[in-house]
Design a protein around this motif. Structure first.
Motif, PDB file in Angstrom:
ATOM      1  N   THR A  55       0.832  -1.196   0.000  1.00  0.00           N
ATOM      2  CA  THR A  55       0.000   0.000   0.000  1.00  0.00           C
ATOM      3  C   THR A  55       0.871   1.253   0.000  1.00  0.00           C
ATOM      4  N   VAL A  56       0.440   2.244  -0.794  1.00  0.00           N
ATOM      5  CA  VAL A  56       1.113   3.537  -0.852  1.00  0.00           C
ATOM      6  C   VAL A  56       0.103   4.601  -0.415  1.00  0.00           C
ATOM      7  N   VAL A  57       0.476   5.396   0.576  1.00  0.00           N
ATOM      8  CA  VAL A  57      -0.373   6.481   1.060  1.00  0.00           C
ATOM      9  C   VAL A  57       0.305   7.796   0.688  1.00  0.00           C
ATOM     10  N   GLU A  58      -0.417   8.628  -0.059  1.00  0.00           N
ATOM     11  CA  GLU A  58       0.098   9.927  -0.476  1.00  0.00           C
ATOM     12  C   GLU A  58      -0.790  11.030   0.081  1.00  0.00           C
ATOM     13  N   ARG A  59      -0.154  12.159   0.437  1.00  0.00           N
ATOM     14  CA  ARG A  59      -0.869  13.313   0.971  1.00  0.00           C
ATOM     15  C   ARG A  59      -0.611  14.509   0.065  1.00  0.00           C
ATOM     16  N   LEU A  60      -1.662  15.256  -0.245  1.00  0.00           N
ATOM     17  CA  LEU A  60      -1.526  16.483  -1.019  1.00  0.00           C
ATOM     18  C   LEU A  60      -1.054  17.578  -0.065  1.00  0.00           C
ATOM     19  N   ASP A  61       0.164  18.056  -0.267  1.00  0.00           N
ATOM     20  CA  ASP A  61       0.763  19.033   0.647  1.00  0.00           C
ATOM     21  C   ASP A  61       0.591  20.476   0.191  1.00  0.00           C
ATOM     22  N   ALA A  62       0.447  20.695  -1.096  1.00  0.00           N
ATOM     23  CA  ALA A  62       0.268  22.058  -1.612  1.00  0.00           C
ATOM     24  C   ALA A  62      -0.479  21.982  -2.926  1.00  0.00           C
ATOM     25  N   LEU A  63      -1.296  22.994  -3.177  1.00  0.00           N
ATOM     26  CA  LEU A  63      -2.030  23.100  -4.430  1.00  0.00           C
ATOM     27  C   LEU A  63      -2.157  24.586  -4.755  1.00  0.00           C
ATOM     28  N   ASP A  64      -1.604  24.974  -5.890  1.00  0.00           N
ATOM     29  CA  ASP A  64      -1.691  26.365  -6.333  1.00  0.00           C
ATOM     30  C   ASP A  64      -2.368  26.369  -7.698  1.00  0.00           C
ATOM     31  N   GLU A  65      -3.671  26.590  -7.684  1.00  0.00           N
ATOM     32  CA  GLU A  65      -4.431  26.541  -8.932  1.00  0.00           C
ATOM     33  C   GLU A  65      -4.012  27.639  -9.891  1.00  0.00           C
ATOM     34  N   ALA A  66      -3.677  28.818  -9.378  1.00  0.00           N
ATOM     35  CA  ALA A  66      -3.258  29.921 -10.245  1.00  0.00           C
ATOM     36  C   ALA A  66      -1.949  29.599 -10.958  1.00  0.00           C
ATOM     37  N   GLU A  67      -1.035  28.953 -10.243  1.00  0.00           N
ATOM     38  CA  GLU A  67       0.265  28.594 -10.823  1.00  0.00           C
ATOM     39  C   GLU A  67       0.242  27.225 -11.498  1.00  0.00           C
ATOM     40  N   ARG A  68      -0.872  26.525 -11.359  1.00  0.00           N
ATOM     41  CA  ARG A  68      -1.020  25.176 -11.924  1.00  0.00           C
ATOM     42  C   ARG A  68       0.095  24.249 -11.423  1.00  0.00           C
ATOM     43  N   SER A  69       0.221  24.187 -10.096  1.00  0.00           N
ATOM     44  CA  SER A  69       1.229  23.316  -9.508  1.00  0.00           C
ATOM     45  C   SER A  69       0.672  22.654  -8.243  1.00  0.00           C
ATOM     46  N   TRP A  70       1.257  21.519  -7.894  1.00  0.00           N
ATOM     47  CA  TRP A  70       0.872  20.820  -6.679  1.00  0.00           C
ATOM     48  C   TRP A  70       2.057  19.998  -6.190  1.00  0.00           C
ATOM     49  N   THR A  71       2.044  19.752  -4.888  1.00  0.00           N
ATOM     50  CA  THR A  71       3.096  18.972  -4.236  1.00  0.00           C
ATOM     51  C   THR A  71       2.427  17.896  -3.402  1.00  0.00           C
ATOM     52  N   TYR A  72       3.010  16.706  -3.430  1.00  0.00           N
ATOM     53  CA  TYR A  72       2.474  15.595  -2.647  1.00  0.00           C
ATOM     54  C   TYR A  72       3.634  14.809  -2.048  1.00  0.00           C
ATOM     55  N   ALA A  73       3.341  14.022  -1.020  1.00  0.00           N
ATOM     56  CA  ALA A  73       4.354  13.221  -0.343  1.00  0.00           C
ATOM     57  C   ALA A  73       3.810  11.824  -0.073  1.00  0.00           C
ATOM     58  N   ILE A  74       4.718  10.857  -0.040  1.00  0.00           N
ATOM     59  CA  ILE A  74       4.364   9.515   0.425  1.00  0.00           C
ATOM     60  C   ILE A  74       4.539   9.536   1.938  1.00  0.00           C
ATOM     61  N   THR A  75       3.500   9.109   2.663  1.00  0.00           N
ATOM     62  CA  THR A  75       3.524   9.241   4.116  1.00  0.00           C
ATOM     63  C   THR A  75       3.733   7.931   4.869  1.00  0.00           C
ATOM     64  N   ASN A  76       3.611   6.802   4.209  1.00  0.00           N
ATOM     65  CA  ASN A  76       3.761   5.537   4.934  1.00  0.00           C
ATOM     66  C   ASN A  76       5.164   4.949   4.729  1.00  0.00           C
ATOM     67  N   ASP A  77       5.800   4.641   5.848  1.00  0.00           N
ATOM     68  CA  ASP A  77       7.151   4.080   5.811  1.00  0.00           C
ATOM     69  C   ASP A  77       7.186   2.679   5.212  1.00  0.00           C
ATOM     70  N   ASP A  78       6.054   1.968   5.238  1.00  0.00           N
ATOM     71  CA  ASP A  78       6.027   0.605   4.709  1.00  0.00           C
ATOM     72  C   ASP A  78       5.600   0.553   3.241  1.00  0.00           C
ATOM     73  N   SER A  79       5.655   1.671   2.550  1.00  0.00           N
ATOM     74  CA  SER A  79       5.348   1.698   1.116  1.00  0.00           C
ATOM     75  C   SER A  79       6.284   0.733   0.393  1.00  0.00           C
ATOM     76  N   PRO A  80       5.752  -0.015  -0.589  1.00  0.00           N
ATOM     77  CA  PRO A  80       6.614  -0.938  -1.335  1.00  0.00           C
ATOM     78  C   PRO A  80       7.493  -0.223  -2.371  1.00  0.00           C
ATOM     79  N   LEU A  81       7.273   1.073  -2.567  1.00  0.00           N
ATOM     80  CA  LEU A  81       8.069   1.817  -3.536  1.00  0.00           C
ATOM     81  C   LEU A  81       9.470   2.068  -2.968  1.00  0.00           C
TER      82      LEU A  81
END
Length: 139
Positions: A55-81
């Motif tokens: 399982t991979v858990v990702e969190r949306l950390d930033a979203l700037d609609e005007a700049e058309r950008s977003w940032t996300y992070a993987i939050t679970n240490d047991d991710s298989p990635l």
């Protein structure tokens, strides 16, 4: 810390690309993804993707609609990635000719593999996501 970067063009206007690729709640089950669950809305929301390998858990950390950008992070240490301390930012640029450039940059510590392998893996994920958006937009 390693960095993976993919820069590609999509033959569609930035608004359409943002609506498709920038939809954090837009991932659907398909090849490699058995199920996806979402919690919350907007910045802070999470998506949990169940893969055959874990399982991979990702969190949306930033979203700037005007700049058309977003940032996300993987939050679970047991991710298989093969990533630890993973964060990525996607920034879209309007090319002024009805096409859009996608800049996708991830930073992470390689986990369980050599840095070059982890970078290659991340670049493949980004490239596949862009390819999927391109296909969905018929661009």
């Amino acid at each position: 810390m390693a960095q993976a970067k993919v820069v590609e063009q999509i033959g569609a206007p930035i608004d359409r690309v943002f609506a498709q690729l920038g939809n954090f709640a837009g991932i659907k089950p398909g090849p490699g993804i058995e199920a996806v669950d979402y919690e919350g809305q907007g910045v802070g929301m999470t998506r949990t993707m169940r893969l055959a390998t874990g399982t991979v858990v990702e969190r949306l950390d930033a979203l700037d609609e005007a700049e058309r950008s977003w940032t996300y992070a993987i939050t679970n240490d047991d991710s298989p990635l093969p990533f630890a301390n993973y964060s990525a930012t996607v920034k879209l640029e309007d090319n002024g000719d009805g096409t859009t450039t996608v800049n996708w940059v991830g930073t992470f510590d390689p986990k369980g593999v050599e840095e070059a392998q982890a970078v290659k893996f991340a670049c493949a994920i980004y490239g596949n996501a862009i390819k999927g958006a391109r296909a969905a937009l018929d661009a």
